[in-house]
Design a protein around this motif. Sequence first.
Motif, short mmCIF file in Angstrom:
data_model
loop_
_atom_site.label_atom_id
_atom_site.label_comp_id
_atom_site.label_asym_id
_atom_site.label_seq_id
_atom_site.Cartn_x
_atom_site.Cartn_y
_atom_site.Cartn_z
N PRO A 15 -9.54 17.79 -5.09
CA PRO A 15 -8.28 18.46 -5.43
C PRO A 15 -7.15 17.50 -5.81
N VAL A 16 -6.24 18.00 -6.64
CA VAL A 16 -5.11 17.23 -7.15
C VAL A 16 -4.28 16.66 -6.02
N ILE A 17 -4.13 17.38 -4.94
CA ILE A 17 -3.28 16.93 -3.83
C ILE A 17 -3.81 15.63 -3.20
N LEU A 18 -5.07 15.30 -3.42
CA LEU A 18 -5.65 14.07 -2.86
C LEU A 18 -5.61 12.89 -3.82
N TRP A 19 -5.18 13.10 -5.05
CA TRP A 19 -5.21 12.02 -6.03
C TRP A 19 -4.31 10.85 -5.64
N THR A 20 -3.07 11.13 -5.27
CA THR A 20 -2.15 10.04 -4.90
C THR A 20 -2.58 9.37 -3.59
N PRO A 21 -2.98 10.12 -2.56
CA PRO A 21 -3.51 9.43 -1.37
C PRO A 21 -4.74 8.57 -1.68
N ALA A 22 -5.59 9.01 -2.60
CA ALA A 22 -6.75 8.19 -2.99
C ALA A 22 -6.28 6.89 -3.62
N ASP A 23 -5.25 6.95 -4.47
CA ASP A 23 -4.69 5.73 -5.06
C ASP A 23 -4.20 4.78 -3.97
N ALA A 24 -3.49 5.34 -2.98
CA ALA A 24 -2.95 4.51 -1.90
C ALA A 24 -4.06 3.86 -1.08
N VAL A 25 -5.09 4.64 -0.75
CA VAL A 25 -6.21 4.10 0.03
C VAL A 25 -6.93 3.00 -0.75
N LEU A 26 -7.15 3.22 -2.04
CA LEU A 26 -7.82 2.20 -2.87
C LEU A 26 -6.95 0.96 -3.03
N ALA A 27 -5.64 1.13 -3.19
CA ALA A 27 -4.74 -0.02 -3.32
C ALA A 27 -4.74 -0.84 -2.02
N LEU A 28 -4.67 -0.17 -0.89
CA LEU A 28 -4.72 -0.88 0.39
C LEU A 28 -6.07 -1.56 0.60
N THR A 29 -7.13 -0.89 0.24
CA THR A 29 -8.45 -1.48 0.35
C THR A 29 -8.56 -2.73 -0.52
N ALA A 30 -8.07 -2.64 -1.74
CA ALA A 30 -8.09 -3.79 -2.64
C ALA A 30 -7.27 -4.94 -2.06
N TYR A 31 -6.12 -4.63 -1.48
CA TYR A 31 -5.30 -5.66 -0.86
C TYR A 31 -6.09 -6.36 0.25
N PHE A 32 -6.72 -5.59 1.11
CA PHE A 32 -7.47 -6.20 2.20
C PHE A 32 -8.68 -6.98 1.71
N VAL A 33 -9.41 -6.43 0.75
CA VAL A 33 -10.62 -7.10 0.25
C VAL A 33 -10.28 -8.40 -0.48
N PHE A 34 -9.22 -8.39 -1.28
CA PHE A 34 -8.93 -9.55 -2.13
C PHE A 34 -7.88 -10.50 -1.56
N ARG A 35 -7.07 -10.06 -0.62
CA ARG A 35 -6.01 -10.93 -0.11
C ARG A 35 -6.09 -11.14 1.40
N ALA A 36 -5.99 -10.07 2.18
CA ALA A 36 -5.85 -10.21 3.63
C ALA A 36 -7.11 -10.80 4.27
N ILE A 37 -8.25 -10.23 4.01
CA ILE A 37 -9.48 -10.71 4.66
C ILE A 37 -9.79 -12.16 4.27
N PRO A 38 -9.70 -12.55 2.99
CA PRO A 38 -9.92 -13.96 2.67
C PRO A 38 -8.93 -14.90 3.38
N LYS A 39 -7.67 -14.48 3.50
CA LYS A 39 -6.68 -15.31 4.20
C LYS A 39 -7.03 -15.42 5.69
N TRP A 40 -7.48 -14.32 6.30
CA TRP A 40 -7.89 -14.36 7.71
C TRP A 40 -9.06 -15.30 7.90
N LYS A 41 -10.04 -15.22 6.99
CA LYS A 41 -11.20 -16.12 7.07
C LYS A 41 -10.78 -17.57 6.90
N GLU A 42 -9.88 -17.82 5.97
CA GLU A 42 -9.40 -19.18 5.74
C GLU A 42 -8.67 -19.73 6.97
N ALA A 43 -7.83 -18.90 7.57
CA ALA A 43 -7.12 -19.32 8.77
C ALA A 43 -8.08 -19.56 9.92
#
Length: 157
Positions: A120-148
């Motif tokens: 449904p349309v009502i889930l489109w924007t929340p899906a964007d937010a979940v994917l953006a947060l997931t991308a942030y964690f996969v590409f930025r946060a988790i690698p930084k945690w591993k590096e630290a």
Amino acid sequence: MNTVTHALLPVLAAKAIAGKKVTGRELVLVGLLGASPDLINPHLTLTARMNSWSHGLPAWGGITLLLVAAALLSRGKVRWRVAGIGSLAYLLHLFCDAIAGGINWLSPVGEAFWGDYWFPVILWTPADAVLALTAYFVFRAIPKWKEARRAKVPAVS
């Protein structure tokens, strides 16, 4: 679905499946190919999407042929893996639009309408937010945690 979802979903899938076998630049290309049906021929309504020449299997076939040609002619600059993932990213866009209102699979050469609002349309924007947060964690946060963490652990000799 929104263009953000179409770009991030194949990038995250490619990262999960191929891991370090794809570079950051290749993932950007995958994201652009995932979003490309909307970038090539933007639309604001379901009717416009149904009539969009970029939202059909003929366009996907054309993009796939261009990717194959690029892989053949680029002397290794466009790898076969990336051409395949890029083609699948375009196809994933079509599938996502099919479950988010429907598409004309044969546009512009024929009519084969299929799909509905199973996502449904009502889930489109929340899906964007979940994917953006997931991308942030996969590409930025988790690698930084591993590096630290590596920096804190002394090397074993």
